[in-house]
Design an enzyme around this catalytic site. Structure first.
Site, PDB file in Angstrom:
ATOM      1  N   ASP A 270       5.932  -9.042   9.792  1.00 24.76           N
ATOM      2  CA  ASP A 270       6.009  -7.598   9.696  1.00 24.76           C
ATOM      3  C   ASP A 270       7.507  -7.099   8.986  1.00 24.76           C
ATOM      4  O   ASP A 270       8.349  -8.180   9.299  1.00 24.76           O
ATOM      5  CB  ASP A 270       5.807  -6.852  11.108  1.00 24.76           C
ATOM      6  CG  ASP A 270       5.463  -5.601  11.104  1.00 24.76           C
ATOM      7  OD1 ASP A 270       5.491  -4.890   9.940  1.00 24.76           O
ATOM      8  OD2 ASP A 270       5.449  -4.965  12.143  1.00 24.76           O
ATOM      9  N   GLY A 271       7.584  -5.919   8.622  1.00 23.27           N
ATOM     10  CA  GLY A 271       9.110  -5.563   8.289  1.00 23.27           C
ATOM     11  C   GLY A 271       9.289  -5.601   6.759  1.00 23.27           C
ATOM     12  O   GLY A 271      10.516  -5.448   6.311  1.00 23.27           O
TER      13      GLY A 271
ATOM     14  N   ARG B  66       8.777  -0.546  -1.808  1.00 27.23           N
ATOM     15  CA  ARG B  66       7.919  -1.612  -0.899  1.00 27.23           C
ATOM     16  C   ARG B  66       7.562  -2.482  -1.617  1.00 27.23           C
ATOM     17  O   ARG B  66       7.384  -3.708  -0.890  1.00 27.23           O
ATOM     18  CB  ARG B  66       6.938  -0.545  -0.171  1.00 27.23           C
ATOM     19  CG  ARG B  66       7.297   0.764   0.729  1.00 27.23           C
ATOM     20  CD  ARG B  66       6.217   1.417   1.362  1.00 27.23           C
ATOM     21  NE  ARG B  66       5.462   0.531   2.398  1.00 27.23           N
ATOM     22  CZ  ARG B  66       6.014   0.256   3.405  1.00 27.23           C
ATOM     23  NH1 ARG B  66       6.796   0.762   3.891  1.00 27.23           N
ATOM     24  NH2 ARG B  66       4.947  -0.535   4.173  1.00 27.23           N
TER      25      ARG B  66
ATOM     26  N   ASN C 162      -5.053  -1.906   6.845  1.00 27.55           N
ATOM     27  CA  ASN C 162      -4.051  -1.724   5.642  1.00 27.55           C
ATOM     28  C   ASN C 162      -4.743  -1.113   4.576  1.00 27.55           C
ATOM     29  O   ASN C 162      -3.892  -0.550   3.777  1.00 27.55           O
ATOM     30  CB  ASN C 162      -3.713  -3.125   5.398  1.00 27.55           C
ATOM     31  CG  ASN C 162      -2.536  -3.625   6.455  1.00 27.55           C
ATOM     32  OD1 ASN C 162      -2.384  -4.975   6.438  1.00 27.55           O
ATOM     33  ND2 ASN C 162      -1.742  -2.972   6.876  1.00 27.55           N
ATOM     34  N   TRP C 163      -6.210  -0.860   4.630  1.00 27.66           N
ATOM     35  CA  TRP C 163      -6.651  -0.075   3.551  1.00 27.66           C
ATOM     36  C   TRP C 163      -6.207   1.531   3.929  1.00 27.66           C
ATOM     37  O   TRP C 163      -6.263   2.258   2.592  1.00 27.66           O
ATOM     38  CB  TRP C 163      -8.294   0.220   3.697  1.00 27.66           C
ATOM     39  CG  TRP C 163      -8.811  -1.378   3.577  1.00 27.66           C
ATOM     40  CD1 TRP C 163      -9.345  -2.104   4.291  1.00 27.66           C
ATOM     41  CD2 TRP C 163      -8.951  -1.911   2.026  1.00 27.66           C
ATOM     42  NE1 TRP C 163      -9.686  -3.297   3.822  1.00 27.66           N
ATOM     43  CE2 TRP C 163      -9.420  -3.433   2.487  1.00 27.66           C
ATOM     44  CE3 TRP C 163      -8.714  -1.715   1.081  1.00 27.66           C
ATOM     45  CZ2 TRP C 163      -9.846  -4.207   1.260  1.00 27.66           C
ATOM     46  CZ3 TRP C 163      -8.846  -2.571  -0.228  1.00 27.66           C
ATOM     47  CH2 TRP C 163      -9.512  -3.729   0.140  1.00 27.66           C
TER      48      TRP C 163
ATOM     49  N   ARG D  30       3.480  -5.288  19.631  1.00 32.61           N
ATOM     50  CA  ARG D  30       2.273  -5.037  19.384  1.00 32.61           C
ATOM     51  C   ARG D  30       1.494  -6.115  18.936  1.00 32.61           C
ATOM     52  O   ARG D  30       2.006  -6.855  18.056  1.00 32.61           O
ATOM     53  CB  ARG D  30       2.091  -3.820  18.380  1.00 32.61           C
ATOM     54  CG  ARG D  30       2.363  -2.449  18.799  1.00 32.61           C
ATOM     55  CD  ARG D  30       1.828  -1.664  18.028  1.00 32.61           C
ATOM     56  NE  ARG D  30       2.401  -1.540  16.459  1.00 32.61           N
ATOM     57  CZ  ARG D  30       3.571  -1.010  16.316  1.00 32.61           C
ATOM     58  NH1 ARG D  30       4.081  -0.138  17.261  1.00 32.61           N
ATOM     59  NH2 ARG D  30       4.216  -1.030  15.098  1.00 32.61           N
TER      60      ARG D  30
ATOM     61  N   GLU E  90       1.942 -18.569  23.545  1.00 30.65           N
ATOM     62  CA  GLU E  90       3.129 -18.049  23.693  1.00 30.65           C
ATOM     63  C   GLU E  90       3.776 -17.002  22.816  1.00 30.65           C
ATOM     64  O   GLU E  90       3.396 -17.298  21.462  1.00 30.65           O
ATOM     65  CB  GLU E  90       4.052 -19.235  23.948  1.00 30.65           C
ATOM     66  CG  GLU E  90       3.944 -19.919  24.946  1.00 30.65           C
ATOM     67  CD  GLU E  90       4.135 -19.416  26.505  1.00 30.65           C
ATOM     68  OE1 GLU E  90       4.940 -18.673  26.659  1.00 30.65           O
ATOM     69  OE2 GLU E  90       3.011 -19.787  27.201  1.00 30.65           O
TER      70      GLU E  90
HETATM   71  C1  FPP Z   1       3.983  -5.828   6.910  1.00 31.33           C
HETATM   72  O1  FPP Z   1       5.200  -5.351   6.351  1.00 31.33           O
HETATM   73  C2  FPP Z   1       3.222  -6.540   5.858  1.00 31.33           C
HETATM   74  C3  FPP Z   1       2.227  -6.456   5.252  1.00 31.33           C
HETATM   75  C4  FPP Z   1       1.198  -5.537   5.651  1.00 31.33           C
HETATM   76  C5  FPP Z   1       1.724  -7.490   4.231  1.00 31.33           C
HETATM   77  C6  FPP Z   1       2.153  -8.832   4.501  1.00 31.33           C
HETATM   78  C7  FPP Z   1       1.975  -9.500   3.115  1.00 31.33           C
HETATM   79  C8  FPP Z   1       2.690 -10.291   2.617  1.00 31.33           C
HETATM   80  C9  FPP Z   1       4.050 -10.877   3.211  1.00 31.33           C
HETATM   81  C10 FPP Z   1       2.678 -11.174   1.380  1.00 31.33           C
HETATM   82  C11 FPP Z   1       1.408 -11.796   1.193  1.00 31.33           C
HETATM   83  C12 FPP Z   1       1.460 -12.945   0.244  1.00 31.33           C
HETATM   84  C13 FPP Z   1       0.847 -14.117   0.315  1.00 31.33           C
HETATM   85  C14 FPP Z   1       1.096 -14.938  -0.644  1.00 31.33           C
HETATM   86  C15 FPP Z   1      -0.072 -14.331   1.571  1.00 31.33           C
HETATM   87  P1  FPP Z   1       5.063  -3.647   6.455  1.00 31.33           P
HETATM   88  O2  FPP Z   1       4.867  -3.216   4.966  1.00 31.33           O
HETATM   89  O3  FPP Z   1       4.375  -3.085   7.737  1.00 31.33           O
HETATM   90  O4  FPP Z   1       6.626  -3.367   6.633  1.00 31.33           O
HETATM   91  P2  FPP Z   1       7.354  -2.099   7.420  1.00 31.33           P
HETATM   92  O5  FPP Z   1       6.778  -1.913   8.883  1.00 31.33           O
HETATM   93  O6  FPP Z   1       8.458  -2.510   7.531  1.00 31.33           O
HETATM   94  O7  FPP Z   1       7.055  -1.096   6.596  1.00 31.33           O
END
Ligand code: FPP
Length: 246
Positions: A25-26, A38, A73-74, A199, A212
């Site tokens: 996340d993040g 983003r 995420n959709w 969460r 853990e």
């Molecule tokens: C959450 O950050 C992250 C995601 C929804 C996507 C995670 C995907 C990747 C790290 C790339 C995947 C690539 C491969 C090769 C597996 P967020 O967008 O919710 O961040 P925020 O909470 O700071 O807005």
């Protein structure tokens, strides 16, 4: 780093968590902090997947499960969703040979059918290429939700009851675990969530029963080897009782 050798004096190599799961996340906040869009945050996040996978392999972790795209995420903008799947396709193509050479096997949790065709095709190709590898499983949760996974397991079991292969009273915890998307890794030892949110977000609801949990304020693109080692040190300091007494 040679595999099997402790990269950090604080880590006991005899007690490495067999299965680590990460809620990455993040990325969005990381991008904002660096004045980027983003999709650049997700790109930095994807880059980090390689580094952390390699670090886990060197430590002797048997399975690494990564939450890359949830069924929720959709709800993000089409632009962001499209860029995420393009990124995933690109990563699959770019790293397939490296994954294979390092004897890592790619697995998938979730439903691939609903993904854009290029993404499901590239994930399937990488899974096929690496299917006989044995050092570590990287399990990619893509279009994945923990509740959906339990519904999927319940349906499969109900079908077996309907066919007369089993009776309702045969259903037990082991049978449910055997019907998860990746049955071999039905227990998580260490769950890491980056970016400070407290969460679970519908992630591996069955598998994390006795995990853990380590939550770090670090945004995923900044979660480096040192952050991983810190999380493992914290894990090793815990007293895992599995409901019993120490
Ligand atoms: C959450 O950050 C992250 C995601 C929804 C996507 C995670 C995907 C990747 C790290 C790339 C995947 C690539 C491969 C090769 C597996 P967020 O967008 O919710 O961040 P925020 O909470 O700071 O807005």
């Amino acid at each position: 780093m040679k595999s099997g050798v402790s990269p950090d004096d604080r880590i006991d190599m005899k007690r490495i968590p067999a299965h680590i799961a990460i809620i990455m996340d993040g990325n969005g906040r990381w991008a904002k902090r660096h004045g980027k869009v983003r999709s650049q945050g997700h790109e930095a996040g994807a880059h980090n997947v390689r580094e952390i996978t390699e670090a886990c392999r060197e430590l002797g972790v048997r399975a690494l499960t990564l939450f890359a795209f949830s069924t929720e995420n959709w709800n993000r903008s089409k632009r962001e969703v499209d860029s995420l799947f393009r990124l995933i396709s690109r990563a699959m193509k770019k790293y397939a040979n490296t994954i294979n050479k390092t004897n890592v096997r790619l697995r998938h949790l979730g439903t691939l059918e609903a993904l854009p065709e290029h993404a499901s095709k590239d994930v399937r190709k990488c899974m096929e290429l690496t299917k006989n590898n044995t050092t570590m499983d990287v399990c990619m949760a893509l279009n994945y939700g923990g509740r959906g996974e339990l519904v999927h397991a319940a349906r499969k079991i109900a079908e077996a009851v309907q066919r007369g292969e089993i009776k309702p009273e045969d259903i037990d915890e082991e049978m449910i675990a055997d019907h998860l998307y990746v049955p071999e890794h039905s227990e998580v030892d260490l769950l890491i969530r980056t970016s400070g949110e407290m969460r679970i977000s519908n992630f591996m609801l069955w598998q994390i029963s006795y995990a853990e949990i380590v939550v770090t304020p670090t945004f995923w693109p900044d979660f480096d080897r040192k952050s991983l080692y810190d999380a493992i040190v914290e894990y090793q300091a815990r007293d895992r009782r599995f409901g019993g007494r120490s």
